[in-house]
Design a protein around this motif. Sequence first.
Motif, short mmCIF file in Angstrom:
data_model
loop_
_atom_site.label_atom_id
_atom_site.label_comp_id
_atom_site.label_asym_id
_atom_site.label_seq_id
_atom_site.Cartn_x
_atom_site.Cartn_y
_atom_site.Cartn_z
N ILE A 1 0.85 -1.19 0.00
CA ILE A 1 0.00 0.00 0.00
C ILE A 1 0.89 1.24 0.00
CG2 ILE A 1 -1.77 1.26 1.25
CD1 ILE A 1 -2.65 -1.40 2.46
N GLU A 2 0.58 2.14 -0.89
CA GLU A 2 1.39 3.35 -1.00
C GLU A 2 1.17 4.24 0.21
OE1 GLU A 2 1.26 5.45 -4.68
OE2 GLU A 2 0.91 3.61 -5.78
N GLY A 3 2.23 4.87 0.65
CA GLY A 3 2.15 5.79 1.78
C GLY A 3 2.44 5.16 3.12
N LEU A 4 2.45 3.84 3.20
CA LEU A 4 2.77 3.16 4.46
C LEU A 4 4.24 2.75 4.47
CD1 LEU A 4 -0.29 0.81 5.04
CD2 LEU A 4 0.22 2.95 6.20
N PRO A 5 4.90 2.90 5.58
CA PRO A 5 6.30 2.49 5.63
C PRO A 5 6.44 0.97 5.59
CG PRO A 5 5.58 3.18 7.79
CD PRO A 5 4.44 3.46 6.84
N ASP A 6 7.58 0.51 5.13
CA ASP A 6 7.87 -0.93 5.08
C ASP A 6 8.33 -1.37 6.47
OD1 ASP A 6 8.32 -3.48 4.24
OD2 ASP A 6 10.27 -3.04 3.31
N LEU A 7 7.56 -2.22 7.12
CA LEU A 7 7.84 -2.65 8.49
C LEU A 7 8.67 -3.92 8.57
CD1 LEU A 7 4.37 -1.97 10.11
CD2 LEU A 7 6.38 -0.51 10.15
N THR A 8 9.02 -4.48 7.42
CA THR A 8 9.77 -5.73 7.39
C THR A 8 11.10 -5.65 8.15
OG1 THR A 8 8.77 -6.23 5.26
CG2 THR A 8 10.70 -7.52 5.88
N PRO A 9 11.88 -4.57 8.04
CA PRO A 9 13.17 -4.55 8.76
C PRO A 9 13.05 -4.57 10.28
CG PRO A 9 13.14 -2.87 7.05
CD PRO A 9 11.75 -3.43 7.14
N PRO B 1 13.19 -8.23 14.62
CA PRO B 1 13.68 -7.90 15.97
C PRO B 1 12.56 -7.78 17.00
CG PRO B 1 14.76 -6.51 14.35
CD PRO B 1 13.67 -7.26 13.64
N LEU B 2 11.41 -7.26 16.60
CA LEU B 2 10.30 -7.14 17.55
C LEU B 2 9.74 -8.50 17.94
CD1 LEU B 2 8.35 -4.04 16.19
CD2 LEU B 2 9.79 -4.19 18.22
N VAL B 3 9.64 -9.41 16.99
CA VAL B 3 9.15 -10.76 17.29
C VAL B 3 10.16 -11.47 18.20
CG1 VAL B 3 8.68 -13.03 16.28
CG2 VAL B 3 7.74 -10.97 15.23
N THR B 4 11.44 -11.32 17.90
CA THR B 4 12.49 -11.93 18.73
C THR B 4 12.46 -11.37 20.15
OG1 THR B 4 13.88 -12.21 16.78
CG2 THR B 4 14.97 -12.34 18.92
N LEU B 5 12.25 -10.07 20.27
CA LEU B 5 12.17 -9.44 21.59
C LEU B 5 10.98 -9.98 22.38
CD1 LEU B 5 13.28 -7.20 23.47
CD2 LEU B 5 11.67 -5.66 22.35
#
Length: 76
Positions: A2-10, A14-18
């Motif tokens: 979706i245009e306008g949304l940042p890519d949260l993949t990076p 780390p958030l799942v691991t945390l």
Amino acid sequence: MIEGLPDLTPIAAPLVTLAIGYLAGSLVYRRVKAAFNEAVDLLMTIRDAWEDDAITEDEFSAIVEQAGQLADSLRG
């Protein structure tokens, strides 16, 4: 995407691991704390029995019972 949304993949990995680390650490902490409390209770029972230089049958039974509970909590 979706245009306008940042890519949260990076930041997703780390958030799942945390989150997984926090949950695992919390479970281990509770288990260690319970075992430590049972060990302290056992040592206090032994100390109380030792004070009068005569361990009664009831005191011995309490020591054996608490030692069994400690062993069960350490097994998991």
